[in-house]
Design an enzyme around this catalytic site. Structure first.
Site, PDB file in Angstrom:
ATOM      1  N   TYR A   1     -18.234  41.389 -32.625  1.00  0.00           N
ATOM      2  CA  TYR A   1     -18.231  42.847 -32.713  1.00  0.00           C
ATOM      3  C   TYR A   1     -18.635  43.266 -34.125  1.00  0.00           C
ATOM      4  O   TYR A   1     -18.576  42.490 -35.081  1.00  0.00           O
ATOM      5  CB  TYR A   1     -16.866  43.441 -32.341  1.00  0.00           C
ATOM      6  CG  TYR A   1     -15.786  43.215 -33.370  1.00  0.00           C
ATOM      7  CD1 TYR A   1     -15.548  44.144 -34.378  1.00  0.00           C
ATOM      8  CD2 TYR A   1     -15.001  42.071 -33.337  1.00  0.00           C
ATOM      9  CE1 TYR A   1     -14.565  43.933 -35.324  1.00  0.00           C
ATOM     10  CE2 TYR A   1     -14.012  41.851 -34.273  1.00  0.00           C
ATOM     11  CZ  TYR A   1     -13.797  42.781 -35.269  1.00  0.00           C
ATOM     12  OH  TYR A   1     -12.828  42.564 -36.217  1.00  0.00           O
ATOM     13  N   CYS A   2     -19.071  44.511 -34.219  1.00  0.00           N
ATOM     14  CA  CYS A   2     -19.393  45.138 -35.497  1.00  0.00           C
ATOM     15  C   CYS A   2     -18.847  46.561 -35.446  1.00  0.00           C
ATOM     16  O   CYS A   2     -17.915  46.828 -34.698  1.00  0.00           O
ATOM     17  CB  CYS A   2     -20.897  45.091 -35.775  1.00  0.00           C
ATOM     18  SG  CYS A   2     -21.885  46.025 -34.583  1.00  0.00           S
ATOM     19  N   LYS A   3     -19.438  47.466 -36.181  1.00  0.00           N
ATOM     20  CA  LYS A   3     -18.943  48.853 -36.204  1.00  0.00           C
ATOM     21  C   LYS A   3     -19.193  49.575 -34.882  1.00  0.00           C
ATOM     22  O   LYS A   3     -18.291  50.138 -34.296  1.00  0.00           O
ATOM     23  CB  LYS A   3     -19.579  49.614 -37.358  1.00  0.00           C
ATOM     24  CG  LYS A   3     -19.131  51.055 -37.485  1.00  0.00           C
ATOM     25  CD  LYS A   3     -19.699  51.706 -38.730  1.00  0.00           C
ATOM     26  CE  LYS A   3     -19.471  53.191 -38.821  1.00  0.00           C
ATOM     27  NZ  LYS A   3     -18.178  53.700 -38.460  1.00  0.00           N
TER      28      LYS A   3
END
Length: 126
Positions: free
Chosen positions: A78-80
């Site tokens: 995941y990221c932002k």
């Protein structure tokens, strides 16, 4: 000429995104949960149990760690908001990893849904 958004769209068309509603189960089933955001983003708060590997170092960290060499590992990234995670998932697939998922909506969607995160202890000035 392709833009970053074009690259993300291409990556998203070929990687498996896990919906927020299914994220907790996917994370429980994963061998490794990876936060691909930058170090300062990770330090400000992250999903509990997530390992930090910034997008720029991901391939190198996976290649250098014997615990991550099995191409059968179940990986959730995941990221932002999900763009960097999609690019990271595509890169891992290109490296031969077979069970890679990206969290749709990323950290922002997770926190907006009120799901738990780990935040560093902040100094108290009381």
């Amino acid at each position: 000429m392709k833009t970053a958004h074009d690259l993300v769209a291409t990556a998203k068309s070929r990687v498996q995104e896990v919906a927020l509603a299914d994220a907790e189960q996917a994370i429980r089933n994963a061998d490794v949960l990876v936060d691909v955001r930058e170090a300062d983003e990770y330090a400000a708060g992250h999903l509990t149990g997530a390992a930090h590997m910034s997008r720029g170092m991901l391939e190198f960290k996976f290649s250098a760690n014997p615990a991550l060499e099995s191409r059968d590992l179940k990986v959730v990234l995941y990221c932002k908001t999900s763009g960097r995670a999609a690019l990271a998932a595509a890169a891992l697939q290109d490296m031969g990893y077979l069970n890679v998922q990206s969290l749709a909506g990323g950290y922002d969607a997770w926190t907006a849904a009120g799901k738990p995160v780990t935040k560093p202890d902040t100094p108290s000035f009381e």
